[in-house]
Design a protein around this motif. Structure first.
Motif, PDB file in Angstrom:
ATOM      1  N   LEU A 175      -6.851   7.259   4.966  1.00 13.74           N
ATOM      2  CA  LEU A 175      -5.608   6.480   4.430  1.00 13.74           C
ATOM      3  C   LEU A 175      -4.522   7.642   4.332  1.00 13.74           C
ATOM      4  O   LEU A 175      -3.456   7.137   4.104  1.00 13.74           O
ATOM      5  CB  LEU A 175      -6.079   6.036   3.220  1.00 13.74           C
ATOM      6  CG  LEU A 175      -7.195   4.890   3.069  1.00 13.74           C
ATOM      7  CD1 LEU A 175      -7.603   4.467   1.798  1.00 13.74           C
ATOM      8  CD2 LEU A 175      -6.488   3.765   3.829  1.00 13.74           C
ATOM      9  N   PHE A 221       3.564   3.630   9.411  1.00 14.80           N
ATOM     10  CA  PHE A 221       3.872   2.328   9.655  1.00 14.80           C
ATOM     11  C   PHE A 221       5.045   2.416  10.653  1.00 14.80           C
ATOM     12  O   PHE A 221       5.799   3.044  11.016  1.00 14.80           O
ATOM     13  CB  PHE A 221       4.678   1.563   8.368  1.00 14.80           C
ATOM     14  CG  PHE A 221       3.380   1.558   7.268  1.00 14.80           C
ATOM     15  CD1 PHE A 221       2.808   0.098   7.261  1.00 14.80           C
ATOM     16  CD2 PHE A 221       3.085   2.567   6.573  1.00 14.80           C
ATOM     17  CE1 PHE A 221       1.885  -0.078   6.152  1.00 14.80           C
ATOM     18  CE2 PHE A 221       2.304   2.266   5.327  1.00 14.80           C
ATOM     19  CZ  PHE A 221       1.548   0.939   5.376  1.00 14.80           C
ATOM     20  N   ASP A 238       6.883  -2.422   9.177  1.00 16.37           N
ATOM     21  CA  ASP A 238       5.663  -2.607   8.763  1.00 16.37           C
ATOM     22  C   ASP A 238       4.690  -3.672   9.293  1.00 16.37           C
ATOM     23  O   ASP A 238       3.736  -4.186   8.804  1.00 16.37           O
ATOM     24  CB  ASP A 238       5.770  -2.829   7.120  1.00 16.37           C
ATOM     25  CG  ASP A 238       6.241  -1.975   6.483  1.00 16.37           C
ATOM     26  OD1 ASP A 238       6.557  -0.811   6.943  1.00 16.37           O
ATOM     27  OD2 ASP A 238       6.408  -1.843   5.192  1.00 16.37           O
ATOM     28  N   ARG A 280      -5.154  -3.079   8.490  1.00 14.95           N
ATOM     29  CA  ARG A 280      -4.775  -4.600   8.892  1.00 14.95           C
ATOM     30  C   ARG A 280      -4.547  -5.450   7.545  1.00 14.95           C
ATOM     31  O   ARG A 280      -3.738  -6.257   7.585  1.00 14.95           O
ATOM     32  CB  ARG A 280      -5.713  -5.442   9.725  1.00 14.95           C
ATOM     33  CG  ARG A 280      -5.458  -6.689  10.118  1.00 14.95           C
ATOM     34  CD  ARG A 280      -6.327  -7.690  10.695  1.00 14.95           C
ATOM     35  NE  ARG A 280      -7.764  -7.654  10.112  1.00 14.95           N
ATOM     36  CZ  ARG A 280      -8.922  -8.286  10.471  1.00 14.95           C
ATOM     37  NH1 ARG A 280      -8.731  -8.938  11.774  1.00 14.95           N
ATOM     38  NH2 ARG A 280      -9.735  -8.432   9.975  1.00 14.95           N
ATOM     39  N   ILE A 336      -3.124  -4.967   4.823  1.00  7.94           N
ATOM     40  CA  ILE A 336      -1.606  -4.725   4.083  1.00  7.94           C
ATOM     41  C   ILE A 336      -0.866  -6.045   4.558  1.00  7.94           C
ATOM     42  O   ILE A 336      -0.917  -6.450   5.713  1.00  7.94           O
ATOM     43  CB  ILE A 336      -0.949  -3.646   4.598  1.00  7.94           C
ATOM     44  CG1 ILE A 336      -1.843  -2.389   4.260  1.00  7.94           C
ATOM     45  CG2 ILE A 336       0.221  -3.400   4.020  1.00  7.94           C
ATOM     46  CD1 ILE A 336      -1.505  -1.028   4.477  1.00  7.94           C
TER      47      ILE A 336
END
Lengths: 323, 323
Positions: free
Chosen positions: A213, A218, A222, A252, A254
């Motif tokens: 993470l 991005f 985004d 994915r 998000i």
């Protein structure tokens, strides 16, 4: 289908030594389906054996309480019947299991729910509408009046739960939930299985997740989110390769992201890319240009260049693709 | 209970203007229950209103498609009937909703599934066996023959899914899954709701999760796992306070961990501690010494010292407690 399910039990009744096996990179569905059949056959006085081509997934080890899973077949082993679970492509079978060799493997039944592939063996039961192979195994046992017990229910519930992402994926039908409901009547609870599957994470996996993470980047307003794991990170976390399963879903998940990717260095000096898309975005079609493929919303690519270069290449191409 | 459920509809039939409200820090269950009743009452020609004491959870905003949720009550507002959902303690009601004031709020019905608290109002329907308040709302609508539609099904499914941790917690009974199965017959799919609830994460939340995981520490041979979030991290991630919901579960989910904790600085200069335990470990009892409390496996504490000092104090005491 009922007639076919009865035929399967005629074969079982005629057999004594029965081999249960499944695909490489085993998941919860093939594992759970095998254990359900194992305990059902045991209760019928048969001698079933589970042989896995590659161990068991970390979150299904608890099913192997009786330590019955074998990781290979002896030179002398002969079976009257072989049941191949959750496998649609012969190449995903274990090396050494040659299902055309009737003398060693007897009659071969293939039970599967994949859409692609034509199956293997003498009888193929392939039902793409089933959320999991375990859903078909459930029906086979019910049609033949097998008395369910805790072990059978636990294995089937685990299989369905893992293959539907905790009853979330589009494969989850009203019938899937009816079956799940019925299974809770045999001395198991949803929580005891969830606890094993989702609340017994290896410490190294959560540490590795934190590393993954922390690399989140991005692109394209985004619409693309991606992460990269080096061999160094995997080793620093004390993790193993298979523990990155599902990590890509964080990218994915998000809001606004259409494609999530995980890039991961492999010990063989390659870079494995997992792609997950939402809805109509077809990442299998996108992956073809890199020699990869898969399903519409879940695909994979293997590249031979370095991590940063792989990311650059794939992300640039993906930006074009999504335009 | 059927008789009581019919009485509720007699009240509804006698009323025109109906207030639907719920507890502070609203979750998916109270939100979904309110929307289900809203659409059911609408279809009956009533004028229902949803009033939330504190907005809607980020993963339930999609239910407010018609933008009907109000965040307060006007001076002049009068209701014939008020239905209070998922609330067991009067103090969790919105300020200004005084359910003893019959002239303003009419007849008051309280529908809830908590074990504790005695409810509020003229009629209390409190069923702790229900996995969610939405399960009771489902029964009430079914008993009274309300025709289900997509909106009602979506709201109830969302409520049950969120309150059972995606049908995983011990509250999930065979009946819960039967209801979930039935709801999928009304034009919704498990995936479309999962997508909204679990795959529409604010970007800031995933970034904050990465910060939280990077602080993971262990104690007592990994029987304790804890994380700490500073105000600085929350602001750097662009996140809001409520986005840390569920983070603590990552600590608990690790194999061998008996108690997972999240320490979080608040804008008021305090430190909020969320505790989650497995099985028999009672964190509510542990929390009492710090003026906290909650349920056996989920409790909270608020401390007035700094983050590091809070961690030291609570972890030391917890080590003693687990010995």
């Amino acid at each position: 289908m009922e007639q076919k399910y009865r035929e399967i039990f005629e074969r079982i009744n005629q057999s004594r030594r029965i081999l249960l096996t499944f695909h490489k990179s085993p998941d919860g569905d093939c594992t759970g389906s095998a254990f359900a059949l194992y305990y059902a056959l045991k209760s019928m006085g048969k001698s079933p054996e589970i042989v896995s081509p590659e161990g068991l997934p970390f979150n299904c080890q608890f099913l192997n309480r009786d330590n019955v899973v074998k990781e290979g077949i002896g030179e002398e082993d002969r079976y009257d019947l072989t049941i191949v679970l959750d496998l649609s492509e012969p190449k995903r079978l274990m090396k050494g299991i040659d299902v055309t060799n009737r003398e060693r493997f007897g009659y071969v039944i293939n039970i599967d729910h994949h859409i692609t592939g034509s199956g293997v063996g003498d009888m193929v039961v392939q039902i793409p509408e089933a959320s999991a192979t375990a859903e078909i195994v459930y029906d086979i046992l019910k049609v033949n009046g097998v008395p369910f017990n805790r072990d059978i229910a636990k294995a089937l519930y685990t299989a369905i739960m893992t293959d539907t992402g905790s009853l979330r994926y589009s494969s989850t039908t009203p019938r899937t939930l009816m079956i799940a409901s019925d299974l809770l009547n045999y001395g198991i609870t949803a929580w005891e299985i969830s606890r094993e599957v989702y609340e017994s994470e290896p410490k190294a996996r959560i540490i590795l997740l934190s590393y993954a993470l922390s690399t989140l980047r991005f692109e394209l307003n985004d619409r693309i989110a991606y992460m990269g794991l080096t061999l160094d990170m995997i080793s620093k976390a004390g993790a193993t390769d298979d523990m990155t399963d599902q990590f890509v879903n964080y990218a994915r998940s998000i809001r606004g992201v259409q494609v999530g990717l995980l890039f991961r260095e492999t010990p063989e000096g390659k870079v494995k890319v997992s792609l997950r898309s939402k809805d109509e975005i077809d990442v299998a079609r996108f992956s073809i240009q890199f020699g990869g493929g898969g399903h519409r919303n879940a695909a994979g690519i293997v590249l031979s260049c370095g991590l940063e270069e792989s990311m650059k290449k794939v992300i640039e191409a993906l930006k074009e693709y999504l335009k």
